[in-house]
Design an enzyme around this catalytic site. Structure first.
Site, PDB file in Angstrom:
ATOM      1  N   SER A   1     119.639 118.709  68.360  1.00 24.17           N
ATOM      2  CA  SER A   1     119.686 119.833  69.513  1.00 24.17           C
ATOM      3  C   SER A   1     120.399 121.153  69.266  1.00 24.17           C
ATOM      4  O   SER A   1     120.074 121.711  67.911  1.00 24.17           O
ATOM      5  CB  SER A   1     119.701 119.447  71.202  1.00 24.17           C
ATOM      6  OG  SER A   1     119.086 120.288  71.805  1.00 24.17           O
TER       7      SER A   1
ATOM      8  N   GLU B   1     121.177 128.657  56.604  1.00 20.75           N
ATOM      9  CA  GLU B   1     120.253 129.506  56.154  1.00 20.75           C
ATOM     10  C   GLU B   1     120.464 130.971  56.105  1.00 20.75           C
ATOM     11  O   GLU B   1     120.095 131.859  55.093  1.00 20.75           O
ATOM     12  CB  GLU B   1     118.717 129.446  56.682  1.00 20.75           C
ATOM     13  CG  GLU B   1     118.215 128.054  56.653  1.00 20.75           C
ATOM     14  CD  GLU B   1     116.837 128.106  57.140  1.00 20.75           C
ATOM     15  OE1 GLU B   1     116.138 129.036  57.541  1.00 20.75           O
ATOM     16  OE2 GLU B   1     116.198 126.889  57.079  1.00 20.75           O
TER      17      GLU B   1
ATOM     18  N   LYS C   1     115.940 116.953  66.863  1.00 19.17           N
ATOM     19  CA  LYS C   1     115.384 117.402  68.333  1.00 19.17           C
ATOM     20  C   LYS C   1     115.247 118.857  68.420  1.00 19.17           C
ATOM     21  O   LYS C   1     116.344 119.626  68.457  1.00 19.17           O
ATOM     22  CB  LYS C   1     116.521 116.921  69.203  1.00 19.17           C
ATOM     23  CG  LYS C   1     116.474 117.392  70.873  1.00 19.17           C
ATOM     24  CD  LYS C   1     114.963 116.858  71.543  1.00 19.17           C
ATOM     25  CE  LYS C   1     115.060 116.829  72.996  1.00 19.17           C
ATOM     26  NZ  LYS C   1     114.949 118.290  73.247  1.00 19.17           N
TER      27      LYS C   1
END
Length: 205
Positions: free
Chosen positions: A109, A120, A134
């Site tokens: 999560s 990224e 999740k």
């Protein structure tokens, strides 16, 4: 009585390296991380451990990322009609050295959002194994008879458009723990931490 739960632990380790463990993201977690960074002054690189972190408050995860990177898109949500909402860091960077994040199969999560966004955006390298996966937001629709229906309304995507839910985040360096590798005291050798240390030292050169 008011109970304050501490979610962050830290310590200075060898060769100018600091270690921060985040157990989950609750109110003031980002403030605790900021305090850790301040107390680890002199450390030129950080290992941030997100293993076994089930998530928590997304805003706290974003605010935590803000301590390690400049303004950038961390994540975005998309509903069934394609409407998007973007979550971005500001310019609150307080640590300018290299960062390695430790992740495992129970990193989930909000902690996956932190890991994916920093990875990224080039703010950190990830070491460990594929994360939990999740990445949805659900909403309860209440009915007059007292029943309710849980609806999945939004899904999280990484800055590059990768889905998190059911997939997880792939580390830059995949390292499994080996239950057969014990140290002289009979404890499990933390191969993931050892690799993170190796990667961080290389980044610090």
């Amino acid at each position: 009585a008011k109970v304050n739960i501490e979610t962050v632990e830290w310590e200075a380790r060898e060769d100018g390296i600091g270690y921060i463990y985040i157990s989950n993201f609750e109110t003031k977690t980002s403030d605790e991380v900021k305090k850790a960074i301040k107390e680890l002054t002199g450390c030129r690189g950080l290992i941030v451990d997100l293993r076994q972190n089930p998530g928590g408050l997304v805003d706290e995860a974003i605010d935590t990322a803000d301590l390690f990177m400049d303004s950038a898109t961390m994540i975005y949500t998309e509903d069934q009609t394609g409407n998007r909402e973007y979550y971005k860091t500001k310019n609150g960077r307080t640590f300018t050295g290299p960062v390695v994040l430790l992740v495992d199969e129970n990193t989930a999560s909000a902690s996956e959002i932190l890991a994916a966004g920093m990875q990224e955006n080039g703010a950190a390298k990830l070491v460990g194994v594929q994360t939990y996966g999740k990445g949805i937001i659900q909403q309860l629709a209440q009915f007059s008879d007292g029943s309710a229906l849980k609806l999945t309304r939004w899904q999280y995507f990484t800055p590059g458009g990768k889905k998190i839910h059911g997939v997880g985040v792939t580390p830059d360096y995949t390292v499994e723990l080996d239950e057969n590798q014990l140290d002289d005291d009979g404890y499990l050798v933390d191969l993931q931490y050892n690799k993170a240390l190796e990667v961080l030292k290389e980044m610090m050169r």
